[in-house]
Write a protein that holds these residues in place. Sequence first.
Motif, short mmCIF file in Angstrom:
data_model
loop_
_atom_site.label_atom_id
_atom_site.label_comp_id
_atom_site.label_asym_id
_atom_site.label_seq_id
_atom_site.Cartn_x
_atom_site.Cartn_y
_atom_site.Cartn_z
N HIS A 15 36.94 38.88 32.61
CA HIS A 15 37.75 37.83 32.01
C HIS A 15 37.56 36.56 32.86
O HIS A 15 37.66 36.62 34.08
CB HIS A 15 39.23 38.23 31.98
N LEU A 31 38.23 32.24 33.43
CA LEU A 31 39.01 31.03 33.16
C LEU A 31 38.19 29.83 33.64
O LEU A 31 37.78 29.78 34.81
CB LEU A 31 40.34 31.08 33.91
N THR A 41 38.56 31.85 28.71
CA THR A 41 39.63 30.90 28.42
C THR A 41 39.27 29.55 29.02
O THR A 41 38.95 29.45 30.20
CB THR A 41 40.97 31.38 28.99
N VAL A 89 46.76 33.29 30.32
CA VAL A 89 45.69 34.26 30.60
C VAL A 89 46.26 35.65 30.87
O VAL A 89 45.58 36.66 30.63
CB VAL A 89 44.77 33.80 31.75
N VAL A 94 42.58 37.10 35.27
CA VAL A 94 41.14 36.85 35.10
C VAL A 94 40.37 37.27 36.36
O VAL A 94 40.88 37.21 37.47
CB VAL A 94 40.85 35.37 34.77
N SER A 138 46.75 33.32 38.30
CA SER A 138 45.91 33.74 37.17
C SER A 138 44.96 34.86 37.53
O SER A 138 44.51 35.61 36.66
CB SER A 138 45.08 32.55 36.66
#
Length: 265
Positions: free
Chosen positions: A162, A164, A189, A223, A232, A250
Amino acid sequence: MTKMRAVLIKGGHGPIENLYIGEADKPVPKKGQVLVKIVAFGLNRMDILQRLGGYPVPPGASSILGVEFSGCVAELGEGVARWAVGDEVFGLAGGGAYAEFINCDEGLLMKKPGHLSWVEAAGIPENYLTGDLMGAPLHCTLKSFLAYQALVKYGEVKKGDHVLVHAGASGVGIAAIQIARLSGAATVTATASTKEKLDWLLSIPNGATHTVNYRTEDFAAEVKKTTNGKGVDIVIDFVGQSHWARNIESLAIDGRMTMLATLSG
């Protein structure tokens, strides 16, 4: 021909009105260098900072703006064997791209694919690539952390991660988003400041899977929702102190963050 046209700055630095087209010495390729006749060059935020006097030129680099370009090989320096006069190339340099000709280390050039326009090719090196990826030492570049390095070399992105990406609509931000998607990231994201930017980032090929307006939403909370509470694995940040606490919040356990700039201080 010992002179060439170039975009110069009245007084050495200042507002955009200080830019003008004037004459400069045409560079002569040294050992291991290639002289390229430029067709197109890229414009980057660092060029603006340099024009304003806030980005020192590396030792030995041209004081003329511009670090990424496309064009044709015009002359070869001593010992260059991998290129020939007339080759269509694109590349990265420490400066000098806002001109008719530029000197470039032979390892910082790549063959221009036929399916790319001159303009498209000129927009790739600074955003997507850096010197060590293209076969030259890092000190030959003006930025050592860009999309590929930040995400692949330092972020160690892998399938299922994941990611960001802040400043998602910037050149390097777009590159990072697309590289993350091509690397098999589960989610990417992107943050930006307007709905128009966010909608566009969702619409482009290999664009963001999710977006957050950092001015009106808490990207750390968003997130966490997107990743079912995990967070993430990688954060790519250009902003700095104003995002720091939420970036840490995050991140997943063993997450990695690469900081490319500190726009907020």
